[in-house]
Design an enzyme around this catalytic site. Sequence first.
Site, PDB file in Angstrom:
ATOM      1  N   THR A  63      21.081  33.614  -7.818  1.00 22.10           N
ATOM      2  CA  THR A  63      20.224  32.581  -8.402  1.00 22.10           C
ATOM      3  C   THR A  63      18.958  32.500  -7.555  1.00 22.10           C
ATOM      4  OG1 THR A  63      21.209  30.786  -7.124  1.00 22.10           O
ATOM      5  CG2 THR A  63      22.186  31.262  -9.303  1.00 22.10           C
ATOM      6  N   PRO A  65      17.047  30.010  -6.223  1.00 22.89           N
ATOM      7  CA  PRO A  65      17.038  29.194  -4.997  1.00 22.89           C
ATOM      8  C   PRO A  65      17.939  29.777  -3.895  1.00 22.89           C
ATOM      9  CG  PRO A  65      17.335  27.787  -6.924  1.00 22.89           C
ATOM     10  CD  PRO A  65      17.482  29.208  -7.387  1.00 22.89           C
ATOM     11  N   CYS A  66      19.103  30.255  -4.269  1.00 24.27           N
ATOM     12  CA  CYS A  66      20.024  30.808  -3.271  1.00 24.27           C
ATOM     13  C   CYS A  66      19.460  32.090  -2.659  1.00 24.27           C
ATOM     14  CB  CYS A  66      21.384  31.067  -3.901  1.00 24.27           C
ATOM     15  SG  CYS A  66      22.155  29.569  -4.557  1.00 24.27           S
ATOM     16  N   SER A  67      18.865  32.909  -3.488  1.00 22.49           N
ATOM     17  CA  SER A  67      18.292  34.161  -3.004  1.00 22.49           C
ATOM     18  C   SER A  67      17.037  33.948  -2.168  1.00 22.49           C
ATOM     19  CB  SER A  67      17.993  35.097  -4.180  1.00 22.49           C
ATOM     20  OG  SER A  67      19.210  35.509  -4.779  1.00 22.49           O
ATOM     21  N   SER A  68      16.441  32.757  -2.246  1.00 24.41           N
ATOM     22  CA  SER A  68      15.297  32.461  -1.380  1.00 24.41           C
ATOM     23  C   SER A  68      15.735  31.739  -0.105  1.00 24.41           C
ATOM     24  CB  SER A  68      14.244  31.629  -2.122  1.00 24.41           C
ATOM     25  OG  SER A  68      14.732  30.327  -2.386  1.00 24.41           O
TER      26      SER A  68
END
Length: 178
Positions: A63, A65-68
Amino acid sequence: MASILTNVAQAAHSAAATVLSAAQIEAGELISQKPVKEEDPERSITLDLSGKNIILGVPGAFTPPCSSQVPQYIADYDKFKAKGVNNIYVVAVNDAFVVKAWKEKLAPQGTGVRFIADDKGEFTSGVGLLFDASGLLGAPRSKRYVIVAQDGKVDFLAVEEQPANITVTAANLVLAQL
């Protein structure tokens, strides 16, 4: 008919998230050990929580946000180690294949950060941080949280009010807590 089935399925997911999730864990409480997976989808493990450890719970691998968020934990891994952290666990309620692919995408050169698949949501439910994400992600998922654990007990807990936000769970703020 399809509308009725959709509504029933959504209600079932919501009820499952509510029933499965225990009361939210608090500082000083022991973290219950539940089976999770790392790398090997056929082998369950429990987290080694001896000493000081960071558990970062995220709603979903891949996702935005998670990947950032996770790359900063990877970049700051040595800073966490210098502060006495034994392990950094990134826990997602996804299957082991997805979590392994996500790790390879975020850290193609490898990392000491350990990516954990809570494929049944048992660990996340056990710490009371499961929520109904069926509207966006199709099933119950993890709230976005950080636990700083000392010898298996919660020393510090931060939970985002909105799962897409990265404020109190940002790597730099967690480092400042250590």
